[in-house]
Design a protein around this motif. Sequence first.
Motif, PDB file in Angstrom:
ATOM      1  N   LEU A 168      65.807  49.101  61.984  1.00 49.94           N
ATOM      2  CA  LEU A 168      64.819  48.721  60.997  1.00 49.94           C
ATOM      3  C   LEU A 168      64.367  47.128  61.404  1.00 49.94           C
ATOM      4  N   MET A 169      65.406  46.152  61.394  1.00 53.44           N
ATOM      5  CA  MET A 169      64.905  44.869  61.811  1.00 53.44           C
ATOM      6  C   MET A 169      64.569  44.797  63.054  1.00 53.44           C
ATOM      7  N   ALA A 170      64.696  45.612  64.102  1.00 54.94           N
ATOM      8  CA  ALA A 170      64.379  45.452  65.605  1.00 54.94           C
ATOM      9  C   ALA A 170      62.957  45.958  65.605  1.00 54.94           C
ATOM     10  N   ALA A 171      62.297  46.663  64.567  1.00 58.14           N
ATOM     11  CA  ALA A 171      61.149  47.471  64.658  1.00 58.14           C
ATOM     12  C   ALA A 171      59.868  46.347  64.705  1.00 58.14           C
ATOM     13  N   ASP A 172      59.120  46.538  65.740  1.00 57.79           N
ATOM     14  CA  ASP A 172      57.823  45.608  65.657  1.00 57.79           C
ATOM     15  C   ASP A 172      56.779  46.375  64.390  1.00 57.79           C
ATOM     16  N   PHE A 173      55.786  45.567  64.369  1.00 58.08           N
ATOM     17  CA  PHE A 173      54.716  45.942  63.449  1.00 58.08           C
ATOM     18  C   PHE A 173      54.087  47.345  63.466  1.00 58.08           C
ATOM     19  N   GLU A 174      53.865  47.514  64.928  1.00 61.15           N
ATOM     20  CA  GLU A 174      53.342  48.921  65.180  1.00 61.15           C
ATOM     21  C   GLU A 174      54.060  50.020  64.927  1.00 61.15           C
ATOM     22  N   THR A 175      55.253  49.740  65.221  1.00 62.52           N
ATOM     23  CA  THR A 175      56.466  50.762  64.952  1.00 62.52           C
ATOM     24  C   THR A 175      56.431  51.092  63.443  1.00 62.52           C
ATOM     25  N   LEU A 176      56.516  49.903  62.715  1.00 65.45           N
ATOM     26  CA  LEU A 176      56.474  50.343  61.033  1.00 65.45           C
ATOM     27  C   LEU A 176      55.338  50.768  60.556  1.00 65.45           C
ATOM     28  N   VAL A 177      54.168  50.257  60.873  1.00 62.74           N
ATOM     29  CA  VAL A 177      53.060  50.893  60.240  1.00 62.74           C
ATOM     30  C   VAL A 177      52.693  52.375  60.723  1.00 62.74           C
ATOM     31  N   ALA A 178      53.509  52.921  61.802  1.00 59.36           N
ATOM     32  CA  ALA A 178      53.276  54.295  62.263  1.00 59.36           C
ATOM     33  C   ALA A 178      54.016  55.400  61.207  1.00 59.36           C
ATOM     34  N   VAL A 179      54.959  54.672  60.395  1.00 61.63           N
ATOM     35  CA  VAL A 179      55.649  55.615  59.690  1.00 61.63           C
ATOM     36  C   VAL A 179      54.944  55.759  58.491  1.00 61.63           C
ATOM     37  N   ASP A 180      54.814  57.008  58.118  1.00 66.53           N
ATOM     38  CA  ASP A 180      53.991  57.708  57.109  1.00 66.53           C
ATOM     39  C   ASP A 180      54.357  56.807  55.941  1.00 66.53           C
ATOM     40  N   GLU A 181      53.183  56.346  55.038  1.00 67.64           N
ATOM     41  CA  GLU A 181      53.062  55.496  53.913  1.00 67.64           C
ATOM     42  C   GLU A 181      53.641  54.088  53.966  1.00 67.64           C
ATOM     43  N   ILE A 182      53.939  53.657  55.154  1.00 66.15           N
ATOM     44  CA  ILE A 182      54.176  52.245  55.221  1.00 66.15           C
ATOM     45  C   ILE A 182      52.827  51.545  55.735  1.00 66.15           C
ATOM     46  N   GLY A 183      52.413  50.693  55.358  1.00 65.71           N
ATOM     47  CA  GLY A 183      51.076  49.921  55.150  1.00 65.71           C
ATOM     48  C   GLY A 183      51.476  48.670  55.765  1.00 65.71           C
ATOM     49  N   ASP A 184      50.170  48.024  56.193  1.00 62.90           N
ATOM     50  CA  ASP A 184      50.266  46.511  56.763  1.00 62.90           C
ATOM     51  C   ASP A 184      51.267  45.666  55.695  1.00 62.90           C
ATOM     52  N   ARG A 185      50.973  45.595  54.565  1.00 63.79           N
ATOM     53  CA  ARG A 185      51.601  44.641  53.703  1.00 63.79           C
ATOM     54  C   ARG A 185      53.224  44.892  53.746  1.00 63.79           C
ATOM     55  N   ILE A 186      53.565  46.121  53.533  1.00 58.40           N
ATOM     56  CA  ILE A 186      55.004  46.351  53.668  1.00 58.40           C
ATOM     57  C   ILE A 186      55.501  45.703  54.906  1.00 58.40           C
ATOM     58  N   ALA A 187      54.909  46.302  56.177  1.00 59.20           N
ATOM     59  CA  ALA A 187      55.303  46.034  57.499  1.00 59.20           C
ATOM     60  C   ALA A 187      55.611  44.297  57.591  1.00 59.20           C
ATOM     61  N   GLN A 188      54.610  43.812  57.247  1.00 58.80           N
ATOM     62  CA  GLN A 188      54.787  42.358  57.332  1.00 58.80           C
ATOM     63  C   GLN A 188      55.878  41.666  56.703  1.00 58.80           C
ATOM     64  N   SER A 189      56.087  42.303  55.410  1.00 56.17           N
ATOM     65  CA  SER A 189      56.948  41.810  54.593  1.00 56.17           C
ATOM     66  C   SER A 189      58.292  42.139  55.399  1.00 56.17           C
ATOM     67  N   ILE A 190      58.496  43.275  55.870  1.00 54.98           N
ATOM     68  CA  ILE A 190      60.041  43.526  56.587  1.00 54.98           C
ATOM     69  C   ILE A 190      60.179  42.798  57.800  1.00 54.98           C
ATOM     70  N   ILE A 191      59.045  42.375  58.631  1.00 52.61           N
ATOM     71  CA  ILE A 191      58.872  41.585  59.643  1.00 52.61           C
ATOM     72  C   ILE A 191      59.501  40.114  59.407  1.00 52.61           C
ATOM     73  N   ASP A 192      58.904  39.579  58.161  1.00 49.83           N
ATOM     74  CA  ASP A 192      59.303  38.367  57.605  1.00 49.83           C
ATOM     75  C   ASP A 192      60.718  38.166  57.234  1.00 49.83           C
ATOM     76  N   PHE A 193      61.199  39.159  56.579  1.00 47.68           N
ATOM     77  CA  PHE A 193      62.569  39.533  56.389  1.00 47.68           C
ATOM     78  C   PHE A 193      63.486  39.412  57.594  1.00 47.68           C
ATOM     79  N   SER A 194      62.914  40.060  58.413  1.00 45.96           N
ATOM     80  CA  SER A 194      63.993  40.416  59.816  1.00 45.96           C
ATOM     81  C   SER A 194      63.981  39.017  60.429  1.00 45.96           C
ATOM     82  N   ASN A 195      62.952  38.381  60.558  1.00 47.73           N
ATOM     83  CA  ASN A 195      62.660  37.028  61.290  1.00 47.73           C
ATOM     84  C   ASN A 195      63.672  35.832  60.791  1.00 47.73           C
TER      85      ASN A 195
END
Length: 665
Positions: free
Chosen positions: A533-560
Amino acid sequence: MTIEQKIQELREELRQHNHNYYVLDNATISDYEFDMKLKELEKLEEENPQFFDANSPTQRVGGDITKNFETIVHKNRMYSLDNSYSKEDLLDWEKRIQKILGTTDIEYTCELKYDGASINLTYENGAFLRAVTRGDGFQGDEVTTNIRTIKSIPLVPNGDFVSDFEMRGEIILPIEGFNKMNEERVANGEEPYRNPRNTASGSLKLQDSGEVAKRPLDCLLYQVVTNERKYASHYESLEAARSVGFKVPKTIELKKSIEEVLAFVNEWDEKRHDLPYETDGVVIKVNSFQQQDELGYTSKAPRWAIAYKFKAEQVSTVLNEITYQVGRTGAITPVANLEPVHLAGTVVKRASLHNADQIEKLDIRLGDTVFVEKGGEIIPKIIKVDLTKRSNDSQPTVYATDCPECDTELIRTEGDAKHYCPNEFGCAPQITGRIQHFISRKAMDIDGLGGETVDLLRKEGLIQNYADLYELKVDQVIPLERMAEKSAQNMINGIEKSKEIPFEKVLYALGIRFVGETVAKKLAKHFKSIDNLMAADFETLVAVDEIGDRIAQSIIDFSNDLGNIQLVDRLKSYGVQLEISAESLEGQTDKLAGKVFVVSGVFHQMSRNELKKAIEDNGGKVSSSISKKTGYVVAGDNMGPSKLEKAQNLEIPIISEQDFIDMIN
Ligand code: AMP
Ligand code: ZN
């Protein structure tokens, strides 16, 4: 007597007792006797599974878990109501409908407007089938399992009534039960719930129906919807509904004119304070169904009904101080500290001011005399300033610039309603709040550790973050206030035990912004480990069913964030589950990927819920209504006739329980 007869007899008897107790408030046997009979029935049903019935009184204790609430399109739209606030409004309404109907001969019903969450109960063949929330009026969430635990709702109405119908009503939490729940929460160091209405509506969406069963929810009914033309009027249909077991409040009355309606409104504006539940107005309806049909609907609401809102109670008092509260996520909420004043039965000392805009809009200043109002909310609001009482030297309020807890400069990002304290790792309420979230029941569920103790541990410098919990030693904890050796040991054991909590809950516990329970489950299932999960980039995250931009960005921020990376590494080193266990992967396949199933009827080899779980575990989807998208209907005994017909019309394959089992094996 055959076993089946015995089972039926017990069910009938228990239904009657439920009705006596929960609807009529007039029990005729002791709780103990009731429990004994229920146990007897449970035993018989267990020994004779062929007589299973989802509507048996034994099915009301809860325990089934709903993972995802299914969206269901309402057969009949659930409209909202137009509001009125004065006699003039009501007279205008009367004029409009008189004109459409071409008569002044109109009878009205007056009912109280119960303040809770709307619900639509569907009955087929005289038995309860499903419950769906109002949602947006067109479609809502199916919450059948949870609703079944509310014992005042008859699962099998008893007596002469229509057989296929919807009952509309309000799920409410009576005030006394609400207060009791809050007392318990406060004793456990948890935040009290804000008001009965939100708590009732939140209860409907709990995943664990066993939890719902424990809450003192009730259901007040206000409308029968059916195609069977058995009743000529609203009043008549509700009386009939009451007679077969539905809890239809007796406060409903027939009125001949708006004058009479107003008298009812005035009477209840006073008397409502003596009711055991909250109401926020009166609903006035045209009584005759024929006239209702003629009037029809606007795009939003029926023309044949109108709500009259009670005025919220208001008092004036002086604003002494504005303080600022910091939440778990760093969000700042300004609070008005008031000169204590009586309002709607309680003493009010504080009022929420929401955010900086609110203060500016109302131009609230220290020393001002303000009007405070209490509507549905337990926490009152400031409505406006009494400018006639403002002193000449009063100064406009300057909003806080620094965090009251850690002095960090506050930030406000464009589009955010509130200011934030960005000092995530150094601001006391944020640190405490994050750890409290981590240990909470839906997260790591740590026994023996409560919210207050977390605060104490932090104050004593024993923990700074959730990873620190795993390094606590009994000896360090014992000296704490109100801590005995036994409770210290319990707490350490609880923390140790949490290492077994499955990954999806751990992921939720981490408190990543916008990653709630459901999202955490989705992510855990998809990525299988925190590393992925922490290695996933934005594109990979938003490709997941029901994961939108806002959630994806928040995960990226957390992981960095270096701090988070270290925390996660530490959790890993203590043995906390940071990947999906082999166990939870067991039995999971993609065999049914892309296929949508509808399950109907009674099954023998597995329960309906097990069947649904098996569908999901094998990658399929469960839907509760048949459409062109349905791949298969799994039919058990007594499949609903309307479903059968629909499936046949759409030529959807109907398979048996055994066919399904063969499919996945
Ligand atoms: P509103 O949400 O303001 O549009 O008001 C409509 C809602 O009032 C309905 O969805 C019901 O849930 C609720 N309500 C409460 N009591 C009644 C009642 N006696 N008759 C009709 N609706 C009611
Ligand atoms: Zn701060």
